[in-house]
Design an enzyme around this catalytic site. Structure first.
Site, PDB file in Angstrom:
ATOM      1  N   HIS A   4     -13.229 -11.573   5.693  1.00 53.66           N
ATOM      2  CA  HIS A   4     -12.319 -10.437   5.754  1.00 53.66           C
ATOM      3  C   HIS A   4     -12.896  -9.310   6.590  1.00 53.66           C
ATOM      4  CE1 HIS A   4     -10.295  -6.766   4.686  1.00 53.66           C
ATOM      5  NE2 HIS A   4      -9.294  -7.470   4.231  1.00 53.66           N
ATOM      6  N   GLU A  32       8.284  11.102  -1.246  1.00 46.55           N
ATOM      7  CA  GLU A  32       7.774  11.984  -0.190  1.00 46.55           C
ATOM      8  C   GLU A  32       6.916  11.227   0.817  1.00 46.55           C
ATOM      9  OE1 GLU A  32       7.229  12.451  -3.444  1.00 46.55           O
ATOM     10  OE2 GLU A  32       8.520  14.144  -3.969  1.00 46.55           O
ATOM     11  N   HIS A  36       3.664  23.561  -9.308  1.00 48.01           N
ATOM     12  CA  HIS A  36       4.535  23.541  -8.134  1.00 48.01           C
ATOM     13  C   HIS A  36       4.157  24.611  -7.101  1.00 48.01           C
ATOM     14  CE1 HIS A  36       6.753  20.977 -10.801  1.00 48.01           C
ATOM     15  NE2 HIS A  36       7.780  20.861 -10.002  1.00 48.01           N
ATOM     16  N   HIS A  43     -12.678  -7.498  11.578  1.00 49.04           N
ATOM     17  CA  HIS A  43     -11.905  -8.246  10.601  1.00 49.04           C
ATOM     18  C   HIS A  43     -11.287  -9.466  11.267  1.00 49.04           C
ATOM     19  CE1 HIS A  43     -12.093  -4.621   8.023  1.00 49.04           C
ATOM     20  NE2 HIS A  43     -11.992  -3.987   9.163  1.00 49.04           N
TER      21      HIS A  43
END
Ligand SMILES: [Ca+2]
Ligand SMILES: [Ca+2]
Lengths: 743, 743
Positions: free
Chosen positions: B322, B476, B538, B29
């Site tokens: 790129h 999280e 959950h 890159h």
């Protein structure tokens, strides 16, 4: 519209039902439902069009409960995990599969010959779920008051089939934060696409709105940020989100962690924003804001609604009403305050039923009218009509599978990601509901057929809403959740690409694909250390073990062209099971023994030798390596070996024991070969050759060599395995088990 | 400051090095490195203080490369996965562990008695990584030009130890998008905390800045949004991010998927924003912006830098630069354009070395001065001085382990999440570097000791920067990545809580905790269907299999109080291995046979019976169930059973074979019992009792009963197992393998 006593009564009925339900459950989240009752009342009664007698009416307005407490409520949509593979092959060459039709409609397992059947659970319900059920009940969906009262018991016959996606009136399985809003974006995409694809002058067939409630919890989750950003980019005018601004999350006041300006952020994404300051009481303000949001056609809308969590409780406005049921005394004062009999529970005044049933009847009439429109549409646009009618049944077009590419061993070696592209190229015209896409890795994932049109707002000049190629951006998690929403809409089969390693970024939503039985296809390229130079940060080790451990997920790792076609066949025909297709970056030869018919069994004998001393069990890029190792084993170790290819262990598990034993037989040792974590391969082999460490960067052949994934590296381990097991009698295939698993 | 020829020369040296490196690698890159060379030059030369001769100097400025192409560059930091558990117990009762000291400093495995040793790879490097290495090389870090030229070969001796975290000058392992920016937030948190904790009047010991480059890819990722939001909330004035606004991502022009107003979004988060329009050339503008950002003390800063990707290439400004190396012709014209000899590669003019070495010398002097300050600090604040000096060695305070709670079987039953809280309560004073926190589940995760002060900006009135409790919000993924950054800073051991099921949301960052050897502790409560009412959305099923398959991760699932203390002992003393502590919501009795000494071996005999017919192998909440099942087995089936508790299989794997065979012996059958996916348990047992489907909602005892996780349910399967294996001779323990794994 003016509001009066009846509206107040309806709102307080919802509130008291939520309070009664959480009290009965002795836990749950009464706060947000109590705060959101006014907007729910206005939205469902004044705006949403739906027919409770037919929750599947395609043009119904969609509602998604994404916000924190309500959201946990929605966790009640959780369902069973039975694998619903379509092994009912329709191609003639798939006839052998007929006998394998899977029926896990109850949980079966065998203990030492004893067959037990446990009835399917129907009680996978949260408490807060009661609120949404209460609304559905009031409108006349198939949910009785008695069902409501008992829905929390394990194995109770609660409303909503245990196959959660069948629960009438609930659109998507939410629960984990941020998912619902992202699902809603997917539903809105599906609506925009379906409308652009099917609507004709005079036939505004698809014009529904998608509404979503979300709270601070969702607003903080990265997945929701991703989804909101792409929704703004896509100018989804049919999406209206309501942000419950109650200042409370589980840790208490949100000022502990969340002080950003949420509306300014949504504006930065390109959303239309409004604020209703008195969300507890200002019904007119709520109505005006929603009406205005509907008029904004070129932007998604968000309405910030400032509410009081636990409105009416003595603890209103505090974290105390977020996660806990109200105390008995508090409930009494609240019922008195709301004009309800404090001694009675689960009360619905008849006039509330009447009001809601009247709206339901209007919805039924709207569907009636739509059905007539659709019939007329059929006379003018028969092909489109029939296509639409077929799509909503989830059936694929007759004969589509004949388009699947097949290969001979003499065909040139190709990477399975390229073979996947060939499948898409071959089938996109016959399966118009297939909508592909990628999380900014289009040219690496090979997810785009040549003539694909991008799904884009027409004013950007780079596509249109009828386009079938999604540019998700670098947003793996939102992509997965949006695909869940798109699948749930009912007229689309979404496929989305990223590197296998970054499917892990989407794990939260991938799990819900499985739990909610969505036919979603994850095109997961660069599937191992075989990706080479990008190195360990991009090389999956634990990933396949992770998703093989996920119930109701097909993880495919095809070894060649025919297996790749088989993977797509199963992914597309398994109506209630998502798939992950793990595909190589590097070229692979086509196997001598592979056919689609064999591969759709999930495992088959790629090379037979009735005198073999060992079975090599392998997947993907390592199958051809194993075939080479067979020669090394013979020449150098004088050991005869056979090879089993197991492109999908979940589908293989569903075959008869007799068949599975024919693939991995008794009497000889077996060794698995897969260039990543060995975890789980003990189920199919005595010994395992894999990679229980991170990989390395370099040209892929060097990396394979470094870790001895070579014919010699396999052969010497196979020889060690044969030696190790020669004294064991009887030497049983690992297919034999003392009892079957709970699946 | 004025800029002249020398600056231009330095910038073009960086550019040509990047071009040469990616050309030599024939992939990579080059684009973003070429565009970002000017800002890198200004930042490193004019602002950053660091000493290349001591990359560990605590008060150095931190630099994190998070953006897309550069970021993939940084994937070079990927390292080996050796488990670095500290089994060097310091407590007297841990003496038995001395002999277990793990040494996986090379990859060992045994094949049928033959010992092979593969040298550790040191070539886990990406191509673009070359850019950052080039910078480090120019400044005089221990990276020779020759190392630079050869760094891409597998097993080459590239600069930076294969233990990636040792690579001089690279702060955190990035690569997967969005991680770097989130790590930077963690580094900035650690700086703010360390400064608030240690600085005294006249002793501005810790005042470094954290700089981060990020691009559109990172900006789109949800994790980065989460991290940016909390950074704004926390008012991290020491954090300066530079946004590479080059309009290009892998899919081409970002207008396909990313049209939001990024700066407006960051302003909504509470960041200070600036825009440098001519990032390719306006060195003065860059300098002024960074200087201004440094002056803003109460907000993190972001500078949008509009650059031309692949500046100087014929393809500049396009996606063509790129992901691909430049063509030879393009390189030639570019070198001519930049005044370099088109025939030469890897050229560094001496005056560039001189310029950079001069700045390096200033950094060395700054460290010198700091060391004197620190010494003087020691005379005035001896305790703090010694604490600081100890922390940076990663050693824990002498005797801390004596604080770990121990339990007797007669102590009342307690949930392991509460036992975890008791550990934190017992040790927080003796381990001042422990910084706990939660992703908005404090009261559920029990992660906060009673006297904890929140880490908060003082002006909010709810804590201060010396506080040791983090409110991560419902974020999280950012929490995990921030903890990686906090750990990498060197003065903090972070512990963060969420539900086990939602550790999956953070999977991308958790993987990097392992790969980059960070001592990070995930407090993962509500670890199974035992959480009950919240239901399948959950209830973890696949989660433990997922993380057990992840190399260099300890997954602990303690069964009682002593095992919980053992889990913390290992988590805190294993300097290069993160841990997940899977903890129950429900109460568990204390086991008769458990001690910390036994449990730190990862597995031990919880109930011995020399005449047993079967070993029950179990973890966490199911161990006590197995002990009950032993009685049922005896009474109802006349079968004698023994029980092995395996709280951490990774640590158990590291014990001697002799020891492991004493826990799961030859000659009798074994059955694992764990109430989630059985995947992987075949490694430790002949048969597996688990849950390979989603769970159910209801009171946990009912849910356990539904799935037959009862003494009777276990006993009948154990009986079936004994029956099934009675004819197999020899019946080997699964501990015996034909060859060892690559770890
Ligand atoms: Ca809230
Ligand atoms: Ca970019």
């Amino acid at each position: 519209m003016t509001y009066g006593k009846i509206d107040e009564l309806a709102i307080n009925t919802i509130r008291t039902l939520a309070v009664d339900a959480t009290f009965a459950a002795n836990s749950g989240h009464p706060g947000a439902p109590m705060g959101m009752a006014p907007v729910a009342h206005v939205l469902f009664n004044k705006f949403m069009t739906f027919n409770p007698k037919n929750p599947d009416w395609p043009n119904r307005d969609r509602f998604v409960l994404s916000n924190c407490a309500l959201m946990r409520a929605a966790s009640c949509r959780a369902g069973e995990s039975e694998m619903k593979l379509n092994l009912r092959g329709v191609m003639s060459w798939m006839k052998p599969c007929f006998s394998q039709l899977l029926r896990f409609s109850c949980v079966n397992f065998i203990i030492a010959g004893l067959f037990l059947t446990i009835p399917r659970s129907s009680a996978v319900n949260g408490h807060g779920c009661m609120l949404q059920y209460a609304l559905l009940h009031l409108f006349g969906y198939a949910l009785s008051m008695d069902d409501l009262k008992h829905f929390r018991q394990v194995d109770s016959i609660t409303p909503g089939h245990p196959e959660a996606h069948d629960t009438p009136g609930i659109e998507v399985t939410t629960g984990p934060l941020g998912q619902g809003l992202s699902n809603a974006v997917g539903l809105a995409v599906a609506q925009a696409h379906t409308a652009a694809y099917f609507n004709k002058p005079g036939f505004d067939l698809i014009n529904n709105y998608t509404y979503c409630f979300f709270g601070d919890g969702c607003a903080m989750e990265g997945i929701a940020s991703e989804a909101a950003s792409i929704a703004g980019h896509l100018q989804l005018g049919n999406l209206i989100a309501i942000y419950d601004d109650n200042h409370i999350s589980i840790d208490g006041d949100i000022k502990c962690a969340f002080t950003e300006d949420v509306m300014a952020r949504f504006e930065a994404y390109g959303w239309h924003t409004q604020w209703v300051q008195h969300g507890d009481t200002d019904l007119k303000g709520i109505e005006e804001a929603i009406a205005k949001a509907k008029e904004v056609k070129d932007k998604p809308s968000v309405i910030k609604l400032t509410t009081t969590i636990g409105f009416g409780s003595l603890l209103q406005g505090t974290g105390g009403v977020h996660g806990n049921a109200l105390k008995a005394d508090d409930i009494k004062q609240l019922k008195v305050k709301f004009g309800f009999d404090p001694e009675k529970t689960f009360v619905v005044p008849q006039e509330v039923y009447d009001l809601y049933h009247k709206h339901a009847a209007e919805g039924a009439a709207a569907e009636q009218e739509w059905n007539q429109l659709f019939e007329k549409y059929g006379s003018e646009y028969k092909e489109l009509h029939d296509d639409f009618a077929r799509r909503v049944t989830k059936a694929l077009p007759e004969g589509w599978q004949n388009k699947l590419p097949t290969y001979k061993p003499t065909d040139p070696a190709v990477a399975t990601r390229k073979l996947s592209e060939s499948v898409l190229e071959a089938i996109y015209e016959v399966i118009p509901e297939l909508v592909s896409g990628s999380a900014d890795l289009t040219s690496s994932n090979n997810t785009r057929w040549k003539k694909a049109v991008d799904f884009q707002p027409p004013n950007l000049g780079i596509g249109n809403y009828a386009g079938r190629y999604m540019r998700y951006g670098v947003r793996e998690h939102a992509m997965a959740a949006m695909m869940n929403g798109m699948s749930a809409y009912g007229t689309i089969i979404p496929a989305g690409g990223t590197f296998l390693n970054f499917v892990s970024y989407a794990a939260g939503a991938v799990r819900l694909s499985s739990l909610s039985h969505q036919r979603v296809i994850y095109v997961a390229t660069h599937d191992s250390i075989g990706l080479g130079e990008d190195g360990p940060t991009h090389q999956p080790i634990e990933t396949l073990a992770h998703f093989r451990a996920l119930p109701n997920m097909m993880v495919w790792r095809p070894a060649d062209g025919n297996e790749t076609s088989a993977a797509y066949y199963m992914a597309l025909t398994s109506k209630g099971t998502p798939s992950i297709l793990a595909l190589t970056r590097q070229n692979l030869p086509h196997l001598e023994g592979s056919t689609i018919e064999k591969a759709i069994k999930g495992g088959y004998v790629a090379l037979e030798d009735k005198e073999a001393n060992i079975t090599l069990v392998s997947t993907g890029s390592e199958v051809s390596l194993c075939l080479e190792a067979v020669k090394t084993l013979k020449e150098k170790y004088n050991i005869k070996a056979r090879v089993a290819s197991l492109p999908c262990v979940e589908v293989f598990d569903a075959q008869s024991k007799e068949y599975r034993l024919s693939v991995i037989p008794d009497g000889i040792a077996s060794m698995s070969v897969e260039v990543m974590s060995t975890l789980g391969w003990e189920k199919y082999s005595h010994e395992q050759f894999g990679l229980n460490r991170f990989g390395a960067s370099g040209p892929y052949k060097d990396v394979y060599k470094k870790f001895e994934f070579t014919p010699e590296g396999i052969a010497k381990r196979a020889a060690a395995t044969v030696e190790f097991y020669k004294d064991v009698k009887p030497l049983r295939s690992p297919i034999n088990r003392a009892f079957l698993q709970l699946i």
